[in-house]
Design a protein around this motif. Structure first.
Motif, PDB file in Angstrom:
ATOM      1  N   PHE A   1      -8.402  22.199  45.057  1.00 57.60           N
ATOM      2  CA  PHE A   1      -8.649  21.342  46.210  1.00 57.60           C
ATOM      3  C   PHE A   1      -9.525  20.157  45.829  1.00 57.60           C
ATOM      4  O   PHE A   1      -9.226  19.007  46.131  1.00 57.60           O
TER       5      PHE A   1
ATOM      6  N   LEU B   1      -9.719  25.306  56.095  1.00 62.10           N
ATOM      7  CA  LEU B   1      -9.845  26.762  55.983  1.00 62.10           C
ATOM      8  C   LEU B   1      -9.581  27.429  57.324  1.00 62.10           C
ATOM      9  O   LEU B   1      -9.022  28.523  57.388  1.00 62.10           O
TER      10      LEU B   1
ATOM     11  N   LEU C   1      -1.609  29.458  47.898  1.00 61.98           N
ATOM     12  CA  LEU C   1      -2.574  28.723  48.717  1.00 61.98           C
ATOM     13  C   LEU C   1      -3.280  27.673  47.870  1.00 61.98           C
ATOM     14  O   LEU C   1      -3.472  26.525  48.280  1.00 61.98           O
TER      15      LEU C   1
ATOM     16  N   LEU D   1       1.518  16.232  49.883  1.00 64.04           N
ATOM     17  CA  LEU D   1       0.866  17.503  50.234  1.00 64.04           C
ATOM     18  C   LEU D   1       1.666  18.268  51.282  1.00 64.04           C
ATOM     19  O   LEU D   1       1.710  19.496  51.273  1.00 64.04           O
TER      20      LEU D   1
ATOM     21  N   ILE E   1       0.183  35.020  46.668  1.00 64.41           N
ATOM     22  CA  ILE E   1      -0.153  34.235  47.857  1.00 64.41           C
ATOM     23  C   ILE E   1      -1.396  33.389  47.591  1.00 64.41           C
ATOM     24  O   ILE E   1      -1.460  32.218  47.970  1.00 64.41           O
TER      25      ILE E   1
ATOM     26  N   LEU F   1       6.746  31.894  50.350  1.00 63.80           N
ATOM     27  CA  LEU F   1       5.981  32.987  50.952  1.00 63.80           C
ATOM     28  C   LEU F   1       6.799  33.625  52.063  1.00 63.80           C
ATOM     29  O   LEU F   1       6.877  34.842  52.183  1.00 63.80           O
TER      30      LEU F   1
ATOM     31  N   VAL G   1       2.379  23.803  58.668  1.00 60.91           N
ATOM     32  CA  VAL G   1       2.973  22.514  58.316  1.00 60.91           C
ATOM     33  C   VAL G   1       2.659  21.462  59.378  1.00 60.91           C
ATOM     34  O   VAL G   1       2.279  20.331  59.051  1.00 60.91           O
TER      35      VAL G   1
ATOM     36  N   MET H   1      -1.154  24.804  47.407  1.00 61.93           N
ATOM     37  CA  MET H   1      -1.032  23.930  48.563  1.00 61.93           C
ATOM     38  C   MET H   1      -2.263  23.066  48.737  1.00 61.93           C
ATOM     39  O   MET H   1      -2.332  22.250  49.652  1.00 61.93           O
ATOM     40  N   GLY H   2      -3.254  23.303  47.900  1.00 62.62           N
ATOM     41  CA  GLY H   2      -4.468  22.510  48.005  1.00 62.62           C
ATOM     42  C   GLY H   2      -5.372  22.967  49.123  1.00 62.62           C
ATOM     43  O   GLY H   2      -6.042  22.168  49.772  1.00 62.62           O
ATOM     44  N   VAL H   3      -5.388  24.270  49.344  1.00 58.75           N
ATOM     45  CA  VAL H   3      -6.283  24.799  50.365  1.00 58.75           C
ATOM     46  C   VAL H   3      -7.702  24.810  49.811  1.00 58.75           C
ATOM     47  O   VAL H   3      -7.911  25.148  48.653  1.00 58.75           O
ATOM     48  N   PRO H   4      -8.670  24.408  50.591  1.00 53.54           N
ATOM     49  CA  PRO H   4     -10.042  24.405  50.088  1.00 53.54           C
ATOM     50  C   PRO H   4     -10.504  25.816  49.746  1.00 53.54           C
ATOM     51  O   PRO H   4      -9.945  26.793  50.228  1.00 53.54           O
ATOM     52  N   GLY H   5     -11.547  25.867  48.967  1.00 52.07           N
ATOM     53  CA  GLY H   5     -12.035  27.164  48.540  1.00 52.07           C
ATOM     54  C   GLY H   5     -11.525  27.498  47.163  1.00 52.07           C
ATOM     55  O   GLY H   5     -12.012  28.420  46.524  1.00 52.07           O
TER      56      GLY H   5
ATOM     57  N   ALA I   1       3.207  21.934  50.798  1.00 47.28           N
ATOM     58  CA  ALA I   1       2.997  23.046  51.726  1.00 47.28           C
ATOM     59  C   ALA I   1       4.339  23.637  52.136  1.00 47.28           C
ATOM     60  O   ALA I   1       4.518  24.853  52.174  1.00 47.28           O
ATOM     61  N   LEU I   2       5.310  22.756  52.372  1.00 46.30           N
ATOM     62  CA  LEU I   2       6.622  23.247  52.806  1.00 46.30           C
ATOM     63  C   LEU I   2       7.241  24.183  51.787  1.00 46.30           C
ATOM     64  O   LEU I   2       7.710  25.269  52.126  1.00 46.30           O
TER      65      LEU I   2
ATOM     66  N   ARG J   1      -0.772  20.423  59.164  1.00 51.82           N
ATOM     67  CA  ARG J   1      -1.031  19.658  57.949  1.00 51.82           C
ATOM     68  C   ARG J   1      -0.563  18.216  58.079  1.00 51.82           C
ATOM     69  O   ARG J   1      -1.175  17.313  57.507  1.00 51.82           O
TER      70      ARG J   1
ATOM     71  N   LEU K   1       5.260  27.505  51.334  1.00 54.68           N
ATOM     72  CA  LEU K   1       5.388  28.386  52.490  1.00 54.68           C
ATOM     73  C   LEU K   1       6.796  28.966  52.574  1.00 54.68           C
ATOM     74  O   LEU K   1       6.992  30.089  53.009  1.00 54.68           O
TER      75      LEU K   1
END
Lengths: 483, 614, 470, 101
Positions: free
Chosen positions: A389, B143, A378, A414, A374, A425, B170, A381-385, A418-419, B173, A422
């Motif tokens: 990213f 976040l 994430l 992007l 996971i 997941l 989604v 998906m380019g999630v910050p942190g 994400a699609l 986003r 997810l």
């Protein structure tokens, strides 16, 4: 001498591996893991030793004349990009070796081939001589064949052959192009630094640039010649996928940055539009295809196509941000995808299936192993942190500024990425727990170690991107400045 | 402590809690919970301390964060009034809800994870609030979305929860992508993303008009996504699949308010951008009415509240869009209190009774929970805008702002929405508290399964928020001063129609649902078509699923076919052709010696002709 | 005179060895062990003497028609070393008729003498005689096979060979007529002076015979048949020693050509060879036949170097000839070991070689990598030089074609790797490498790896040798 | 009798030899064709020697060599043809078709 040491460490490990009797597989694995740790240490040493503010573009230089009459010298050195890539390879090497701790089939040869691959990759990252660059490049590519064909799964022979032929076809484009550069310059040297000082005629640059770009681009998973990559990923065993997607594909992009652009700046400036368009295809198309895959590894494979598109897009922006982002993305994607394959490998090794629909609620049965995936998802998906990213951010900023159409399309990509992430997941890790997988074993501390290292790296650079960006800034500036 | 340190403490204390709960204390859930609550306390304390000491400190603290040539991004804290206010609200509500969760989540196998994710959310949200830089804000904005995703999917084994989490991510986003592009355009137009600097009139004036409008619209996309405005609102009701405290915290009081907050933060920009505020108002008014109408026919208490949140967020945007920063922020503040309160009350009922269905709640004796019911009534009254509760004042100022600035259409729209709000709110109250024997509403199909009694740790936050919901309306002047905007004080004459409308809503609700022996049938059921339309949420989910989902799926399928068929196919074909050519070539070795010699000689002759020059 | 003896030493050693073998073979109960040992000793001595005379120059015994210089001695060193390798694996000759086993070394030695003279010859008749001498040994070597196919192959080989030799001779007569001498120096002068069409036709016809030895399209037809039909070790000889000899003599002639049309011709032949060889090899399952087609393709690669019409090109050709010879020996170490039963090794019979003998599999792998041009083997650097030489002439597209052809080639090479490493061995027997097999194999393996990593010494020798030509 | 006459005769002989190499069914027939071609070359040598080179010895020496070589070649070829005949019970060139593709 440290750069030589980085190449020699896996070489020594290779010889040692060949000497150890095959039945002593624990020792063989330990040798590789140890070599991995040593290279990480050496890469760290290089990292600290490298002075990003120095005026010397290439540092830690070593040079020995090799075939003087032909202008070939054993010439090593790194710029910031090289440092980062060396570190990447060292990390993936170490974690890859650790991830294969449970391997039982033909351990000795496996590690022998893997070490060969690693030697080649290190060689490419530190070579400043065009001949040695290509030499190591080829060394790195070929071990993939046996590694996939012997230890792989799912149409492994087809995949291995396809991969090899695609990549070799890429090399076939490189061969005449690199040699013609040598002769055109008239300098009688393969020294890339010297060659980049030579100004080739614009017509020539425009002619030869696509050969080099596409030649390396094949390995970078460039659309539309990326087909080998997902197939290869799917078939390859865990650590090979890690090295393959994590490092090997970066060789292609690295080649473009190290060879094509500094030597042929006018070519780069002429062709960047079409190639940026193709890179955008990579991003969007890769994500779209990934959306329709049911095999874990195919999803990741096509996500790599998409993510490498970001690298290629960044490169073709020819701006400091774009190229800096691309380099950073090479690093981030390398670590991330290694984590992906490492996580999937762990599950596949037990479940022997990778169809996402056959799973369900894995987070329930194997929470930690799932968490690894996971987190990688994430990151994807380019999630910050996470490191990726920042990399994507820089590339997108550069792209929207320079080529707004491609930039906007890429950013829209992007949503698709994400699609598909997810979707995986949702199907595999969430939803009702499938009782069939009740018996899956979760990771032990030892299994978790390599994955934890990768996550730590991702988060470290996710929080302090400056670590990497400061390192590559001057190199990228020099690169962009030349165009 | 300097305010910089305080800000650091305030924003990052929850991260410690998150890390502790997710990594270190996985097997010690109670300790994990305690750690997170302590962290939240620290955050709240720090937020208050910043507020207390704000006169002595510079408003922004900056350090360089990411640095690439064209993208100098600084990381820092902007400690002006708006942020201070929002920070306190977030910390306070988060703390309340964490305390509440102690009881609500008791016995859940994911207890530690739950608190860890809460910590993650609080960290992200607070960091977002105090961000000095738009990019930094965007990072934490994302976040926040991530934390929301994880919390909605907290009960990941429920397919509906997994689907809702995906949908939320989604849909938001989609908005974020717009915002992201806007951000890049802003960056390339001004070469800075520093919020304080951006909001200076001179900076804004330097951007060409058309571009400014484009940027504002793109940023507004982010707001639409995050604050669940039409047409991206459909994720929020589904997000109710998460645990109720999560809904209370994220999907009503704080996270979804982030969009509105962002709008408030960039108020000068939106004001400066020509034509944008009209678009904002249109979207807001559509959303407000649309959501309110859907809320009228829902039976699931959390869904009613969810649609109400959407509608109220639209109200805030109405205020902001009308040009009044004060009205929007004020409503944001009051809404945080009463909506959190309402959700916590709903959670208490759900906990005790074990069903989300209001009819079932009523029949199972929800009214017996005295404190909770009191909270519900107060919260509902505040939401409906009845004086002298919190919602009344803030809503009045929004209406006043609309009066002051814009065409009457929006005002009438807002009246309609207010009426509907009062109606559906009290429909809810009456359904829950005054079950009717003559009700035509059928019982829920499956039996309720209670989780347990409402504990003290759940009652305490309800009590606190009740007080807040009752009293926050009097803080208007204080807020105006804090954010540096002009307060609006509508006269009683101006207020009269709104009060009347709200009362009308309540009265209609009473007659239909609250009377003794009420049939509990809404007036809308008489218009079957509308009823169904509302019931099915305007078929938006279906339309999105069929049109957008179908389109993406179609393109993806085509791509996959292209990949397999065309690209892979070409590669394989090339390979097979080569091999076939190989076979043909090998067949040239026919085994007949004289053919060999003949062909060689023939070629020699040809070559002779060639080199001989004949 | 002693100096002359020394300079002529390698040839003399082999001739002496041949004589001894002959005498031993007509003894009453000839022992193949004995003739083998003699041949081995003689070839060792030839290696030693070649090394000793490597940097000598002179014209022993026959001034004007025979020249000893770095070029000739380097090739002689290569020839004798390759011969050594072939003889090392020829201790058992299962695919040779039992009655002929004792004689086999004789033909190898004689043929090698022919090659050695060929690379030293500076006069056309000498060249022709040497060519024939080396060819006769090969014809017979092919015919020694115990299989009916061997005699078919030999018959085709000898008749094709004789025809092409006749064509060569006819061309030679035309050259003689136009130049008025058989001296290569004069010929070279005449070629520089101007293009007399008759002379060019003569040269062309002469080349036909030389290209026949190189197995270049369209003179390649004998190769697949001979490779398939001949005894394994004899094929090893054809693939290594004979190939290197041909490389040498073609280099000498190519150095004299003025370029222009001949370069175009070479390019055409090169492309045809690369294409045909690699494509036809795709269809093969008999490994010897596969190697034959790959040899045709390699002749095409070598032609790139000739077509460059430059010293670099010739140096590259010499370099690659050496490497190619070594890799052939390496491959045949394994193939002959596999073919101990007298049958030809096939894709089937090599299956699971890895389990049956890891060392043999490794040798074959390295051989294949060398042929395919993959680092760190010398095949890579050899190709690099060849392609570089072609590019020096601006032959960008030609090199691209060559590189693409190598990619196609990779497919069948990898099929072999696949069979060795992936296919299960089932119940196929273990493959035993004798001591001498291993010796030859390891030496060749060391050679291709060493020069793959550090090519400078050999490359510089090749460059100096090439500089002496023309 | 000029040079061209000799050369033409030789060319004719060469062509005839080649023709029989290409058309004869019997292996020995092919061999005879080759011998004819060799002899054509010999005539060339002698003719050139006589008319062009004006050196009494070279051409003749060459021809002597050629005769020797031709004999040796014939011997080897014949023995191989013989063994092929033994193996296939035929000396027809078209019957040698086991090796192909």
């Amino acid at each position: 001498m440290v750069l030589s040491a980085i190449i020699l460490t896996p070489l020594a490990a290779l010889f040692l591996t060949l000497l150890i009797p095959a039945r002593n597989d624990k020792a063989i694995k330990a040798v590789s893991a140890l070599a991995g740790a040593v290279t990480v240490a050496l890469a760290a040493y290089v990292w600290f030793k490298f002075d990003p503010y120095s005026t010397a573009r290439y540092q830690l230089v070593e040079r020995v004349e090799w075939v003087p009459t032909f202008g070939i010298s054993y010439y090593l050195g790194v710029d910031g990009i090289g440092v980062l890539m060396t570190m990447l390879n060292a990390i993936v090497f170490l974690t890859g070796a650790l991830s294969m701790w449970r391997l039982e089939l033909r351990v000795k040869e496996y590690f022998a081939f893997m070490l060969t691959l690693v030697i080649g990759v290190f060689g490419v990252f530190v070579s400043l001589d065009l001949f040695f660059f290509f030499f190591f490049y080829e060394v790195a590519v070929l071990p993939m064949y046996p590694l996939i064909a012997v230890w792989g799964s799912t149409r492994k022979e087809y995949a291995a052959m396809k991969l090899t032929l695609y990549l070799m076809a890429g090399s076939a484009l490189l061969f005449p192009a690199l040699l013609s550069i040598y002769y055109k310059s008239g300098l009688n040297t393969f020294d890339m630094v010297a060659l980049s000082g030579h100004k080739f005629s614009e017509a020539y640059q425009i002619f030869v640039y696509p050969f080099i770009y596409i030649g390396f681009g094949v390995l970078a998973g460039m659309f539309p010649v990326h087909g080998w990559s997902p197939t290869g990923h799917v078939a390859a065993p865990t650590a090979v996928s890690m090295l393959h997607a994590g490092v090997l594909m970066k060789l292609g992009a690295f080649g473009i940055l190290r060879v094509a652009m500094p030597l042929l700046p006018a070519g780069a400036a002429y062709w960047n539009g079409p190639f940026a368009a193709l890179a955008t295809c990579n991003i969007v198309y890769g994500a779209l295809v990934a959306l329709k895959q049911d095999d874990f590894k195919f999803v990741i494979g096509f996500s790599s196509v998409s993510h490498m598109g970001i690298v290629l897009l960044g490169i073709n922006m020819l701006t400091i941000d774009g190229m800096g982002g691309a380099v950073f993305q090479m690093f981030a994607h390398g670590v991330m995808t290694a984590l992906f394959f490492s996580a999937v490998g762990f599950i596949y090794d037990q479940a022997h299936t990778r169809d996402i629909h056959e799973f369900g609620g894995l987070s329930k049965h194997v929470p930690i192993a799932s968490a690894f995936f996971i987190i990688a998802g994430l990151c994807g998906m380019g999630v910050p942190g996470f490191a990726s990213f920042w990399a994507e951010l820089l590339v997108f900023i550069a792209a929207v500024k320079t080529m707004p159409l491609f930039g906007v399309l890429a950013v829209v990509g992007l949503i698709i990425s994400a699609l598909f992430m997810l979707r995986v997941l949702k199907h595999a890790f969430f939803g009702p727990a499938n009782p069939k997988w009740q018996g899956l074993r979760d990771v032990t501390a030892w299994d978790a170690l390599p994955r934890a290292i990768l996550i730590a790296v991702l988060i470290l650079f996710g929080f302090i991107p400056r670590l990497a960006l400061a390192l590559i800034a001057s190199s990228v500036r020099a690169l962009a400045g030349g165009i | 402590m300097s305010s910089g340190t305080l800000a650091l403490l305030c924003t990052h204390a929850p991260l410690v809690g998150c890390f502790g709960a997710l990594v270190v204390l996985r097997r010690a859930p109670r300790a994990a919970a305690a750690l997170n609550i302590l962290a939240m306390l620290a955050s709240l304390g720090a937020a208050l301390a910043i507020f207390a000491g704000s006169n002595h400190q510079p408003p922004t603290i900056i350090s360089l964060w990411l640095s690439s040539e064209g993208v100098p991004i600084s990381f820092g804290f902007l400690l002006d009034g708006t942020n201070q206010l929002m920070g306190i609200i977030v910390a306070l509500i988060a703390l309340c809800i964490q305390v509440y969760s102690l009881g609500y989540m008791k016995g859940d196998p994911g207890y530690a994870r739950y608190f860890g994710l809460h910590g993650l959310f609080a960290w992200a949200m607070l960091s977002f609030v105090y961000s000095a830089n738009l990019l930094q804000a965007f990072v934490f904005w994302e976040l926040v979305g991530l934390a929301s995703f994880l919390l909605i999917g907290f009960w990941f084994e429920k397919p509906s929860a997994a689907a809702a989490a995906k949908k939320a991510f989604v849909m938001t986003r989609i908005g974020d992508v717009g915002m992201f592009i806007g951000l890049i355009l802003l960056l390339s137009s001004t070469s800075t993303l520093d919020i304080a600097q951006l909001m200076q009139a001179s900076t804004l004036a330097s951007i060409p008009d058309a571009r400014l409008t484009l940027i504002a619209l793109l940023l507004f996309c982010g707001v639409v996504g995050k604050s669940a405005q039409f047409p991206l609102h459909t994720w929020l009701p589904d997000a109710m699949e998460g645990p109720t405290p999560v809904s209370a915290l994220l999907h009503s009081a704080t996270m979804v308010a982030a969009g509105v907050f962002l709008y408030a933060r960039f108020h000068p920009l939106f004001v400066a951008a020509e034509g944008v505020s009209n678009i904002v108002l249109v979207i807001a008014i559509i959303t407000a009415i649309l959501a309110a109408t859907i809320a009228m026919v829902q039976r699931d208490m959390k869904r009613v509240l969810a649609y109400s949140s959407i509608s109220q967020l639209a109200f805030m945007l109405l205020g902001l869009g009308a040009g009044s920063l004060y009205a929007g922020v004020f409503h944001l503040t009051t809404h945080a209190f009463f909506k959190a309160l309402l959700f916590l009350c709903a959670g208490a009922y759900i906990h005790q009774i074990g069903s989300n269905d209001m009819v079932t709640m009523g029949r199972q004796g929800a009214a017996k929970l005295r404190l909770v019911s009191a909270g519900l009534v107060i919260g509902a009254a505040a939401l409906a805008g009845l004086p002298p509760l919190a919602g009344f004042f803030s809503k009045e100022s929004i209406l006043a702002a609309l009066h002051g600035a814009h065409a009457n259409a929006f005002v009438y729209g807002a009246y309609l929405a207010s009426f509907l709000t009062a109606y559906y709110t009290f429909r809810m109250v009456f359904l829950v508290l005054r079950p009717s024997d003559k009700s035509v509403l059928p019982a829920e199909e499956h039996e309720p399964h209670p989780h347990g009694d409402v504990t003290g740790s759940m009652k305490l936050p309800i009590a606190i928020l009740t007080v807040g919901a009752a009293a926050a309306g009097f803080a208007g002047d204080f807020i105006a001063k804090l954010i540096g905007a002009k307060a609006l004080h509508p006269t009683y004459g101006e207020m009269a129609p709104a009060i009347g409308i709200a009362l009308a809503g309540v009265i209609v609700a009473f007659f239909e649902f609250g009377r003794k022996d009420a049939a509990q049938q809404g007036f809308i059921t008489r218009v079957g078509a509308l009823d169904t339309l509302f019931e099915r949420k305007y078929y938006l989910d279906e339309i999105y699923d069929k049109v957008a989902g179908g389109l993406v799926s179609l393109i993806a399928s085509v791509s996959a076919v292209v990949e397999r068929g065309v690209l892979d196919g070409t590669g394989d074909l090339a390979g097979n052709l080569t091999i076939a050519t190989g076979d043909a070539t090998a067949r040239m070795q026919s085994g007949r010696l004289q053919l060999y010699i003949g062909s060689a000689v023939l070629l020699i002759v040809v070559f002779c002709y060639f080199v001989g020059g004949y | 005179m002693p100096k002359d003896l020394l300079l002529f030493g390698p040839e003399l050693m082999l001739l002496g060895g041949a004589l001894l073998v002959f005498i031993a073979s007509i003894a009453k109960e000839p022992k193949s062990e004995a003739t083998w040992g003699m041949a081995l000793l003689a070839s060792f001595a030839a290696v030693g003497l070649s090394l000793l005379t490597l940097h000598e120059r002179g014209a022993p015994f026959f001034p004007g028609i025979y020249r000893v210089d770095l070029f000739s001695q380097l090739l002689k060193l290569g020839l004798s070393a390759l011969l050594c390798g072939v003889i090392l694996i020829s201790r058992n000759l299962p695919s040779v008729r039992p009655s002929a086993r004792v004689d086999a070394p004789l033909f190898l030695l004689l043929s090698t003498v022919g090659m050695m003279m060929l690379v030293s010859a500076t006069e056309l008749l000498t060249m022709y005689v040497s060519l024939e001498l080396s060819a006769y040994g090969l014809y017979i070597a092919v015919a020694l096979s115990s299989k009916p196919r061997g005699s078919e192959a030999a018959a085709k080989y000898v008749l094709f060979g004789a025809t092409s030799s006749a064509i060569t001779l006819y061309g030679l007569s035309l050259v003689y007529g136009t130049v008025g001498s058989t001296s290569m120096v004069k010929l070279s002068g005449a070629l520089v002076a101007g293009a007399d069409p008759l002379l060019m036709i003569g040269m062309l016809l002469m080349f036909a015979g030389l290209l026949f030895k190189l197995a270049l399209v369209p003179f390649h037809y004998w190769a697949p048949d001979a490779y398939e039909g001949a005894p394994h070790q004899m094929v090893a000889f054809i693939a290594s020693v004979s190939k290197l000899g041909a490389v040498g003599i073609v280099a000498r002639f190519a150095a004299m050509l003025p370029g222009g049309d001949s370069a175009t011709l070479f390019i055409a032949l090169s492309v045809a060879s690369m294409a045909l060889g690699n494509l036809a090899a795709l269809a093969q399952t008999d490994l010897k036949r596969l190697i034959a087609y790959s040899a045709v393709a390699h002749a095409g690669y070598l032609m790139l170097g000739y077509a460059a019409m430059s010293k670099t090109g010739l140096a590259a050709v010499i370099f690659y000839g050496m490497i190619y010879g070594a890799s052939s020996v390496l491959a045949f170490v394994v193939l002959s070991a596999l073919g101990r039963d007298g049958e030809n090794p096939t894709m089937e019979s090599i299956s699971g070689l890895y389990q049956r003998s890891p060392l043999a599999a490794l040798m074959m792998l390295v051989a294949i990598f060398t042929l395919a041009g993959i680092p760190p083997t010398a095949g890579f650097i050899g190709k690099w030089y060849l392609f570089a030489a072609a590019l020096q002439r601006g032959q960008f597209w030609l090199v691209l074609v060559a590189a693409a052809a190598s990619t196609v080639a990779l497919y069948y090479y990898l099929q072999v790797v696949k069979a060795m490493y992936l296919a299960p061995p089932e119940d196929r027997p273990r493959v035993e490498l004798t001591f001498t097999d291993s010796l030859a194999g390891l030496a060749a393996l060391g050679f291709v790896i060493f020069y793959g990593v550090y090519p400078a010494p050999l490359w510089e020798l090749a460059q100096k040798a090439a500089a002496l030509l023309g | 009798m000029t040079l061209s006459h000799f050369l033409l005769v030789a060319l004719a002989l060469f062509a005839l030899g080649l023709y029989s190499v290409l058309t004869r069914r019997h292996l020995i027939g092919l061999l005879i064709g080759v011998e004819l071609m060799l002899n054509a070359a010999s005539i060339n040598f002698l003719a050139f020697d006589r008319f062009v080179v004006k050196d009494p010895a070279t051409g003749q020496i060459i021809v002597l060599f050629i005769i020797g070589l031709a004999a040796a070649e014939a011997a080897i070829a014949l023995s191989i043809i013989l063994s092929a005949y033994r193996a296939h019970r035929s000396a027809d060139v078209d019957d040698l078709d086991e090796l192909k593709n």
